[in-house]
Design a protein around this motif. Structure first.
Motif: not given
Length: 119
Positions: A7, A10-11, A18, A113-114
Motif C-alpha cells: 500500500s 501515488g503521485l 511518500l 504499486t506505482q
C-alpha cells in the motif's frame, strides 16, 4: 509461500515524500529478509532496499540518504520511507520476501504499486 500486500505510492512532486507499506502473511517462519525493488519502463527490476530479520539494511547507491527501510515484526510489515524524491525514482515498486526452502532461496513478490514523481 509468503503473501505480500503493498500500500502507499501515488503521485508526488519532486522533492516530496511518500511512504510504502508491505504486509506479509503465510509461511513467515522461513523469511530471512524483506525488501523493495522497483522497475521503470524499459528497465530491469532493481533492488532499492532490503532489511534482514536481524535488522541489517542494504540500500541502492541511488537512494542512500533519501530512503529508509524499516520493519515492524509484530505486524509482519515492512515500510519504505522515501524523501527528496526525484523524477528518476518513478517506477513500479515491488515488495519482496526472501525465504529459505528445501530447494534453496525463494522469492515472493507483491503485486506492485506505482510511484510517480513529477518535475
Amino acid at each position: 509461500q509468503v503473501q505480500l500486500v503493498e500500500s502507499g505510492g501515488g503521485l508526488v512532486q519532486a522533492g516530496g515524500s511518500l511512504s510504502l507499506s508491505c504486509a506479509a502473511s503465510g509461511r513467515l517462519f522461513s523469511v530471512i529478509a524483506m525488501g523493495w525493488y522497483r522497475q521503470a519502463p524499459g528497465k530491469q527490476r532493481e533492488l532499492v532496499a532490503r532489511i534482514t530479520f536481524g535488522g541489517n539494511t542494504v540500500y541502492a547507491d541511488s537512494v542512500k540518504g533519501r530512503f529508509a527501510i524499516s520493519r515492524d515484526n509484530a505486524k509482519n510489515t515492512v515500510y519504505l520511507q522515501m524523501n527528496s524524491l526525484k523524477p528518476e525514482d518513478t517506477a513500479v515498486y515491488y515488495c519482496n520476501a526472501l525465504s529459505t526452502s528445501e530447494l534453496g532461496p525463494k522469492d515472493d513478490w507483491g503485486q506492485g504499486t506505482q510511484v510517480t514523481v513529477s518535475s
